[in-house]
Scaffold this motif. Structure first.
Motif, PDB file in Angstrom:
ATOM      1  N   ALA A 198     -13.202 -24.135  40.962  1.00 54.07           N
ATOM      2  CA  ALA A 198     -12.442 -22.876  41.691  1.00 54.07           C
ATOM      3  C   ALA A 198     -11.608 -22.113  41.878  1.00 54.07           C
ATOM      4  O   ALA A 198     -10.965 -22.906  42.067  1.00 54.07           O
TER       5      ALA A 198
ATOM      6  N   PHE B 227     -16.965 -29.957  40.153  1.00 57.37           N
ATOM      7  CA  PHE B 227     -17.252 -28.255  40.337  1.00 57.37           C
ATOM      8  C   PHE B 227     -16.196 -27.688  40.669  1.00 57.37           C
ATOM      9  O   PHE B 227     -15.107 -29.015  41.341  1.00 57.37           O
TER      10      PHE B 227
ATOM     11  N   SER C 193     -13.255 -17.424  38.800  1.00 53.63           N
ATOM     12  CA  SER C 193     -12.312 -18.441  39.199  1.00 53.63           C
ATOM     13  C   SER C 193     -11.348 -18.088  37.910  1.00 53.63           C
ATOM     14  O   SER C 193     -11.673 -17.133  36.107  1.00 53.63           O
TER      15      SER C 193
ATOM     16  N   GLY D 110     -17.163 -21.870  38.640  1.00 50.34           N
ATOM     17  CA  GLY D 110     -16.846 -20.806  40.828  1.00 50.34           C
ATOM     18  C   GLY D 110     -16.891 -19.350  39.619  1.00 50.34           C
ATOM     19  O   GLY D 110     -15.372 -19.595  38.880  1.00 50.34           O
TER      20      GLY D 110
END
Length: 183
Positions: free
Chosen positions: A172, A170, A159, A156
Motif C-alpha cells: 500500500a 499486502f 495506492s 491497498g
C-alpha cells in the motif's frame, strides 16, 4: 517498415494519431459505451466483452462504466472482475491472471511520454503491465507502466504502484511498497 501499431505494441516510439490507431480507440469506446447501456444479464453483453478484450472476454465481469484505449491488448484469465469506473490504457499488453478482483476507479496505464517536449508533441511509447492470479486491487489504485504484480498480492486502496511487487504480500501507499507478507 513497421506500422505505427507494430511500433506501439513493441514499446517503441509511435504516432498515436495514426488513423488505424484512432479507429481502434473509437471501436473500443463504442463497445464500452454499448456495454454500459445493457442490463447486467442481457444476452448480448457476453458477446460485447468477447469483442472488446484480446483474450478472456468470455468469463470477465465488468460493472460499467469501463474505459480502455483499445481492449485488444487486454488479456484476462478466467473470472476477472472490474468494479465501477475502471480505466485501462492498453497501448501495450495488460495481462491479468485468473480470479483477480479490480476495485472501483482503478487505473492501469501502459503509455509513457518522452521527457523531450518537442518529441512528446509527436510520439509516445509504452511498457506492458502484468498482474498475477488471485490479486485484489483496492479502489482508486493506480498501476504504472512496466509494473509486474505477483500472484495473490493485495494492493491497498488509493495506492500508486510504481515498481514490481512480489507474490503473497499486502502492499500500500504512494509510492506503493510491501507492508507485510500474506501467510
Amino acid at each position: 517498415m513497421k506500422t505505427e501499431r507494430e511500433k506501439m505494441l513493441a514499446g517503441e516510439l509511435y504516432n498515436a494519431q495514426d488513423p488505424e490507431l484512432v479507429a481502434g480507440r473509437e471501436r473500443a469506446r463504442a463497445l464500452a459505451l454499448r456495454l454500459g447501456e445493457l442490463a447486467y444479464d442481457h444476452p448480448r453483453r457476453r458477446g460485447l466483452l468477447e469483442a472488446l478484450f484480446g483474450a478472456g472476454g468470455d468469463t470477465v465481469f465488468v460493472t460499467p462504466p469501463f474505459f480502455c484505449d483499445y481492449g485488444t491488448q487486454i488479456e484476462l484469465g478466467e473470472n476477472v472482475y472490474f468494479n465501477f469506473n475502471c480505466v485501462l490504457l492498453d497501448v501495450c499488453t495488460i495481462r491479468i491472471g485468473a480470479h483477480t478482483l479490480v476495485g472501483p476507479a482503478v487505473q492501469i496505464y501502459t503509455p509513457l511520454h518522452p521527457f523531450d517536449a518537442a518529441l512528446r508533441r509527436r510520439q509516445e511509447y509504452g511498457k506492458p503491465v502484468t498482474i498475477g492470479s488471485d490479486v485484489w486491487i483496492g479502489g482508486g489504485a493506480i498501476i504504472l507502466p512496466g509494473v509486474r504484480i505477483g500472484d495473490r498480492t493485495v494492493i491497498g486502496a488509493g495506492s500508486v504502484v510504481t515498481r514490481d511487487l512480489p507474490a503473497d504480500v499486502f502492499a500500500a501507499g504512494n509510492p506503493c511498497r510491501v507492508v507485510r507478507p500474506l501467510a
